[in-house]
Design a protein around this motif. Structure first.
Motif, short mmCIF file in Angstrom:
data_model
loop_
_atom_site.label_atom_id
_atom_site.label_comp_id
_atom_site.label_asym_id
_atom_site.label_seq_id
_atom_site.Cartn_x
_atom_site.Cartn_y
_atom_site.Cartn_z
N SER A 86 0.81 -1.22 0.00
CA SER A 86 0.00 0.00 0.00
C SER A 86 0.84 1.27 0.00
O SER A 86 1.94 1.31 0.55
CB SER A 86 -0.92 0.01 1.22
N LEU A 87 0.29 2.28 -0.62
CA LEU A 87 0.81 3.64 -0.58
C LEU A 87 -0.14 4.41 0.32
O LEU A 87 -1.35 4.39 0.11
CB LEU A 87 0.83 4.26 -1.98
N GLY A 88 0.41 5.05 1.35
CA GLY A 88 -0.43 5.75 2.30
C GLY A 88 0.03 7.17 2.53
O GLY A 88 1.16 7.54 2.21
N TYR A 89 -0.87 7.95 3.10
CA TYR A 89 -0.57 9.33 3.45
C TYR A 89 -0.74 9.48 4.96
O TYR A 89 -1.84 9.36 5.48
CB TYR A 89 -1.49 10.29 2.71
N ASP A 90 0.37 9.69 5.67
CA ASP A 90 0.35 9.88 7.12
C ASP A 90 -0.17 11.28 7.41
O ASP A 90 0.51 12.27 7.17
CB ASP A 90 1.74 9.68 7.70
N VAL A 91 -1.39 11.37 7.92
CA VAL A 91 -2.03 12.65 8.17
C VAL A 91 -1.29 13.42 9.26
O VAL A 91 -1.19 14.65 9.20
CB VAL A 91 -3.51 12.43 8.55
N GLY A 92 -0.72 12.72 10.24
CA GLY A 92 -0.03 13.38 11.36
C GLY A 92 1.21 14.13 10.95
O GLY A 92 1.43 15.27 11.38
N ILE A 93 2.05 13.53 10.10
CA ILE A 93 3.29 14.20 9.69
C ILE A 93 3.20 14.78 8.29
O ILE A 93 4.11 15.49 7.86
CB ILE A 93 4.50 13.25 9.81
N GLY A 94 2.14 14.47 7.57
CA GLY A 94 1.94 15.03 6.23
C GLY A 94 2.90 14.50 5.19
O GLY A 94 3.43 15.27 4.40
#
Length: 124
Positions: A86-94
């Motif tokens: 998976s490719l994800g986007y960590d909302v916490g660190i952007g």
């Protein structure tokens, strides 16, 4: 931030027609995120056919950073488990990150090979 969210939104929009044509299935699992984090999450797969590659959309909770991680990726779906990349986007660190996950798959189609075992109930 817009430049990272746009590719995820585009991938979700492209995967939507595939999910509409097939019966989707879902799963719960654990993802090992490259960079040393572990996440628990859910996945929705584009098809419910076991023993094939499918598209996966999902969301993870990363334990190390304590943030949400929306994901898009590819998975191998079996009758009762899945393995995904998976490719994800960590909302916490952007930031974007990659992960490999494994988990239980639900609502997959039963194996219908069409052949049945011969009956041993009586003489033939």
């Amino acid at each position: 931030m817009k430049r990272f969210v746009t590719p995820l939104a585009l991938a979700a929009a492209l995967a939507a027609p595939m999910a509409a044509q097939a019966e989707p299935s879902f799963g719960f699992g654990v993802t090992f995120v490259f960079g040393g984090d572990v996440a628990a999450g859910i996945r929705i797969f584009s098809d419910d056919e076991p023993e094939r590659a499918v598209l996966a959309l999902g969301a993870d909770y990363k334990f190390g950073s304590g943030s949400l991680r929306p994901t898009v990726g590819a998975a191998y779906l079996d009758e009762d488990f899945y393995v995904d990349f998976s490719l994800g986007y960590d909302v916490g660190i952007g930031a974007l990150d990659y992960g490999v996950g494994i988990g239980g798959a639900f609502d997959t189609e039963e194996d219908s090979s069409g052949s049945s075992a011969p009956s041993t109930d009586g003489p033939t």
